[in-house]
Enzyme design. Sequence first.
Site, PDB file in Angstrom:
ATOM      1  CB  CYS B 108     -28.300 -56.179  46.150  1.00 36.95           C
ATOM      2  SG  CYS B 108     -27.771 -54.083  47.227  1.00 36.95           S
ATOM      3  CG  HIS B 242     -31.303 -54.843  44.713  1.00 39.19           C
ATOM      4  ND1 HIS B 242     -31.805 -55.089  45.860  1.00 39.19           N
ATOM      5  CD2 HIS B 242     -30.662 -54.055  44.558  1.00 39.19           C
ATOM      6  CE1 HIS B 242     -31.176 -53.894  46.553  1.00 39.19           C
ATOM      7  NE2 HIS B 242     -30.086 -53.795  45.658  1.00 39.19           N
ATOM      8  CG  ASN B 272     -30.479 -50.321  47.564  1.00 35.31           C
ATOM      9  OD1 ASN B 272     -30.735 -51.312  48.417  1.00 35.31           O
ATOM     10  ND2 ASN B 272     -29.263 -50.574  46.738  1.00 35.31           N
TER      11      ASN B 272
END
Lengths: 78, 317
Positions: B108, B242, B272
Site C-alpha cells: 500500500c 493511506h 482500502n
Amino acid sequence: MATIQDKTRALISSKLKVSENEITPDKNFFNDLGADSLDFVELSMLLEREFNVKFTEAETANVKTVGDLLELIEKHIK
Amino acid sequence: MKIIGTGSALPALRVTNDDLAKFLDTSDEWITTRTGIQARHLLSTEDLYDIAVDASVKAIKASGLRPDQIDFLLVSNVANLHVTPGLSAIVQKRIGLTCAGLDINVACAGFVNALMLADGMMKAGHAKNILILCAEEPTKYCDWKERDCSVLFGDGAGAVVVTEGTAFKDVKLTMISDRDVLYYERGMETTPFEKEYIKGQPLVMKGKELFRTAVSESAKDINALLKRNGLQHGDIDWFMLHQANKRIIDGIRHIVGGPDEKYPTVIQKYGNTSSASIPIMLDEMIADGKVKAGQKIVMSAFGAGFVSAACLWEWEF
C-alpha cells in the site's frame, strides 16, 4: 499529584466515553465498558505514551479487566 | 518534481455494507464503527486493466501533455491476474504510450515509493515526464467467506503525471521485515521435486498488530519528516494518509497533531484501495479545488512488509 490509577482511569474514561465512576478494577473492558478490540489497542498505545512503557502482545492479550491493566502498568513502572 | 495531472477510475459496481451483510456475518454498524468504511467499488464487468487505462488517460489529459511526451511509465501494483508480463507492459499500448516502464510492489506504500523513484530518475536525467499509475484489485486477495478482510477493501486506480519542478521536498522510506502480520500467497505450479504442494493463501491480516505498527511507524515517519524540515504539524495544510482504516488515520492524527479536517478521507466511499488510495484522494481533492499552490502537504502510507513511507510537498501546479 495524579496517581497511576487516576491517570489510567482518566485515559480509559476519555477513550471509551464512560464515566470515571464506572471504571473499577473488576470491570471487564469488553463486557462491561463496551470496548472493541481496536479500542483496547488504542488505549494500550495511549498508556504506553503516557507512562513511557512498552507492553508486549502477550501481555496485553491477557488483560481483561481494569485491575489486570493497572497491574500490568505497575509491573512496568516498578 | 511536481505533479501536473491527476486521474482516477473506480469500477462501476458499488457495494454497501448492507450488501455484504446479506452473505457475511457482519453489519453496517460493525464495519462502520471499526473501519469508517460505508461502501466500496468492486471489479465485476470491467477488469483491472480497464480502470488502469482510464485513470492514466485522464491524468495525461489533465497534464496537458501528449502521450508521446511521457518518457516513462512507473506502475505500483501488488497483484493482478498476470504474474508476468508486468502491468506496465500490459497497459502501455492501451494508454497510448511508447515509452519504457516498470512495475513496483511496495504494497500500500507503492505510491510514495514510486514518487521517490520518479524524483530520482528525473535528477539522474533518465526521464522528464513520468506517468505514475497505481492500479489495485485487493478484493481478489480476500477469502469472501470470511468478514475479517473482505469488508475492508475496494478496487481502484489513481494516476499522476510528474515533471520537473521543486514541489517535492523530501521523502522517508521505512521497512521492518515482518511477513506474518499481513500477507497473501498466490498458488504456484508444482514441480515433481516438491514435498508439498504450495496452493496459496488468501490474505491473512493480524489486525491488532497491524493497527499498532501502522499507527506508530507512520507517525514516526511523519514526525521525522517534519522535524528534519523544521516544520510543526500546524505548518501542514493536508495530511493525505493511506486510506486503510479511519481509526488508523485517527490514531496517527492523535500522535502527529492537528485537527480532523486536515486529514481528509475517502475510505468511507471506497474502502482500502491499497496503493491507489492516495492518488485517488488527491485527484478528487484537486477536482474539488482543495489543493492550492503553496500548500504544504504530507503524504504517508504503510502496508505489507511491513513498509511505510512519507513525503513532503510544497504544492506547485
